[in-house]
Design a protein around this motif. Structure first.
Motif, short mmCIF file in Angstrom:
data_model
loop_
_atom_site.label_atom_id
_atom_site.label_comp_id
_atom_site.label_asym_id
_atom_site.label_seq_id
_atom_site.Cartn_x
_atom_site.Cartn_y
_atom_site.Cartn_z
N SER A 190 1.04 -1.18 -0.05
CA SER A 190 0.04 0.07 -0.08
C SER A 190 0.81 1.18 0.10
CB SER A 190 -0.85 0.00 1.32
OG SER A 190 -0.09 -0.02 2.34
N PHE A 191 2.07 1.22 0.42
CA PHE A 191 2.97 2.37 0.28
C PHE A 191 3.29 2.58 -1.31
CE2 PHE A 191 4.30 0.73 4.60
CZ PHE A 191 3.84 1.91 5.30
N PHE A 192 3.00 1.64 -2.34
CA PHE A 192 3.55 2.06 -3.50
C PHE A 192 2.23 2.16 -4.49
CE2 PHE A 192 6.81 -0.44 -1.33
CZ PHE A 192 7.80 0.59 -1.34
N VAL A 193 1.43 1.12 -4.29
CA VAL A 193 0.15 1.26 -4.92
C VAL A 193 -1.06 1.04 -4.05
CG1 VAL A 193 1.52 -0.04 -7.00
CG2 VAL A 193 0.40 -1.58 -5.21
N ASP A 194 -2.27 1.13 -4.61
CA ASP A 194 -3.45 0.99 -3.84
C ASP A 194 -4.00 -0.55 -4.06
OD1 ASP A 194 -5.83 1.02 -2.22
OD2 ASP A 194 -6.82 2.65 -3.57
N PRO A 195 -3.77 -1.48 -3.08
CA PRO A 195 -4.34 -2.91 -3.29
C PRO A 195 -5.84 -2.99 -3.15
CG PRO A 195 -3.31 -2.58 -0.99
CD PRO A 195 -3.09 -1.38 -2.00
N THR A 196 -6.53 -1.91 -2.52
CA THR A 196 -7.98 -1.97 -2.34
C THR A 196 -8.49 -1.88 -3.82
OG1 THR A 196 -7.83 -0.95 -0.23
CG2 THR A 196 -9.83 -0.66 -1.45
N PHE A 197 -8.00 -0.85 -4.50
CA PHE A 197 -8.44 -0.86 -5.84
C PHE A 197 -8.30 -1.84 -6.95
CE2 PHE A 197 -8.24 0.81 -10.31
CZ PHE A 197 -9.31 1.64 -10.32
N ALA A 198 -7.20 -2.79 -6.74
CA ALA A 198 -6.75 -3.74 -7.43
C ALA A 198 -7.40 -5.21 -6.82
CB ALA A 198 -5.30 -4.01 -7.71
N LEU A 199 -7.54 -5.31 -5.56
CA LEU A 199 -7.90 -6.66 -5.23
C LEU A 199 -9.45 -6.72 -4.54
CD1 LEU A 199 -4.50 -7.69 -3.82
CD2 LEU A 199 -5.45 -7.99 -6.17
N ALA A 200 -9.89 -5.52 -4.15
CA ALA A 200 -11.07 -5.67 -3.12
C ALA A 200 -12.30 -6.01 -4.00
CB ALA A 200 -11.36 -4.09 -2.46
N ASN A 201 -13.35 -6.13 -3.30
CA ASN A 201 -14.72 -7.02 -3.89
C ASN A 201 -15.33 -5.80 -4.25
OD1 ASN A 201 -16.81 -8.35 -5.22
ND2 ASN A 201 -17.64 -8.85 -3.05
N ILE A 202 -15.38 -4.87 -5.44
CA ILE A 202 -16.14 -3.81 -5.73
C ILE A 202 -17.24 -4.33 -6.83
CG2 ILE A 202 -16.22 -1.28 -6.60
CD1 ILE A 202 -13.10 -1.25 -5.91
N PRO A 203 -18.53 -4.17 -6.66
CA PRO A 203 -19.42 -4.75 -7.61
C PRO A 203 -19.26 -4.25 -9.09
CG PRO A 203 -20.54 -4.16 -5.33
CD PRO A 203 -19.10 -3.59 -5.52
N TYR A 204 -18.94 -3.14 -9.22
CA TYR A 204 -18.75 -2.43 -10.52
C TYR A 204 -17.70 -3.24 -11.30
CZ TYR A 204 -17.71 0.36 -14.47
OH TYR A 204 -17.42 1.05 -15.90
N PHE A 205 -16.72 -3.59 -10.75
CA PHE A 205 -15.28 -4.37 -11.27
C PHE A 205 -15.62 -5.99 -11.56
CE2 PHE A 205 -13.37 -0.27 -9.82
CZ PHE A 205 -12.59 0.24 -10.97
N THR A 206 -16.21 -6.29 -10.20
CA THR A 206 -16.51 -7.69 -10.13
C THR A 206 -17.62 -8.22 -10.97
OG1 THR A 206 -15.95 -7.67 -7.71
CG2 THR A 206 -17.02 -9.71 -8.53
N ILE A 207 -18.48 -7.50 -11.23
CA ILE A 207 -19.74 -7.99 -12.05
C ILE A 207 -19.53 -7.29 -13.59
CG2 ILE A 207 -22.22 -7.70 -12.52
CD1 ILE A 207 -22.62 -7.64 -9.36
#
Length: 347
Positions: free
Chosen positions: A52-69
């Motif tokens: 998280s100091f270099f990239v945002d893992p939440t944006f890449a790996l979290a379950n976000i309905p817009y990206f997941t579906i």
């Protein structure tokens, strides 16, 4: 001469073994005392935090309905609990998972615990996607499609709910200075989280999925013990993990005794933090027995319902004075015969 003696002493002291590295010692203790799946989950959380100091893992790996579906990034339903971007979340993740995760893995075995972890993860994330899409359809609010299900506490709350749903109904757990009935402990913990961190839909759904699992509503997707043993066999898919440090096979799992082996817990569910984890036992042959080695009742030692110990040979121990006297007389007769044989051989 004194100078030479001092030189010798200083040389001998300098040639002694170097001081142990405290960080290396702590890591070796962590590897030794933490079961495999729990250790892998915590290692992934730590790696995610430093990323998280270099990239945002939440944006890449979290379950976000817009990206997941809509972007069909289904991997997010598996990777979402392994994301951590806050030192506070990392600290509480270690505190919670080193207690509940370690004991549950010791009771089930690494294979079944890994299946349980990802089953709770997938069901919670599926339910999160369904609820988010329904709320979006009812309100036409794009914010529901941008909601986030992330963090190990989503699954950890499910695991706690599973434990509490299967605990004795009259037992209690301590939360700070309060004693809470064990069935309502996850709800109180969820209310405390919502009070300090705000309402999170994923946490609520995680607790709901944990209750469903604990009350047996998800047993149709449960992996059988025999299947896990096949995975651990020489030709199974887990044969590469079986010999690794911390792996607990199905045959060497402790069952309910896992809660009795730790310090402070004493086998009951009256404390939410029962001391540090115990050392992981060495794995045994998964084909050694064809039935689960879980005890039939809490507090009973592994090995069955017999009142005799595991090392009992099945013979009846002498109870009367006459039997003990007969045994002593036979033992004395054998010693006399041995002495006679040694004397004749010496002649």
């Amino acid at each position: 001469m004194p100078a030479n003696v001092n030189d010798i002493n200083s040389a001998s002291s300098s040639s002694g073994p170097p001081d142990s590295n405290p960080f290396l010692t702590a890591y070796e203790s962590y590897v030794r005392d933490t079961p495999l799946v729990t250790r892998y989950v915590l290692n992934s959380v730590v790696i995610s935090y430093f990323m998280s100091f270099f990239v945002d893992p939440t944006f890449a790996l979290a379950n976000i309905p817009y990206f997941t579906i809509f972007r069909f990034q289904l991997y997010r339903m598996i990777t979402s609990p392994l994301v951590c971007s806050s030192i506070l979340n990392l600290f509480f993740a270690f505190m919670g998972f080193m207690n509940h995760g370690v004991k549950l893995e010791q009771s089930m075995g690494s294979a079944l615990f890994g299946v349980l972890f990802f089953r709770l993860t997938i069901f919670t994330n599926l339910l999160f996607l369904v609820v988010s899409v329904l709320l979006y359809g009812l309100t036409n609010n794009d914010g529901y499609l941008a909601g986030v299900s992330v963090g190990v506490w989503t699954v950890l709350l499910s695991i706690i709910a599973v434990e509490c749903a299967q605990a004795p109904p009259n037992s209690k757990r301590k939360l700070f200075f309060l004693e809470i009935p064990v069935l309502y402990y996850p709800l109180v913990l969820l209310a405390l989280f919502s009070l300090f961190a705000g309402f999170r839909l994923a946490y609520c759904l995680g607790v709901a999925v944990g209750y469903l699992q604990g009350f047996g509503k998800l047993d149709r997707w449960k992996v059988k013990v025999e299947t896990a043993r096949k995975w651990e066999s020489e030709r199974g898919c887990l044969r590469g993990f079986y010999s690794r440090a911390g792996y607990i096979s199905v045959s060497s799992a402790s069952g309910p005794n896992a809660w009795a082996e730790g310090s402070g817990g004493g086998g009951n569910n009256e404390s939410s933090s029962g001391g540090g984890p115990v050392a992981v036992r060495a794995p045994s042959d998964p084909a050694a027995s064809s039935t689960p080695s879980f005890p039939s009742s809490g507090g009973q030692s592994l090995g069955g319902g017999s009142k005799r110990g595991l090392l009992s040979r099945g013979s009846k121990s002498p109870k009367t004075k006459e039997e003990r006297a007969a045994l002593l007389e036979r033992a004395a007769e054998r010693r006399r015969q041995q002495r006679d044989e040694e004397g004749s051989s010496a002649v």
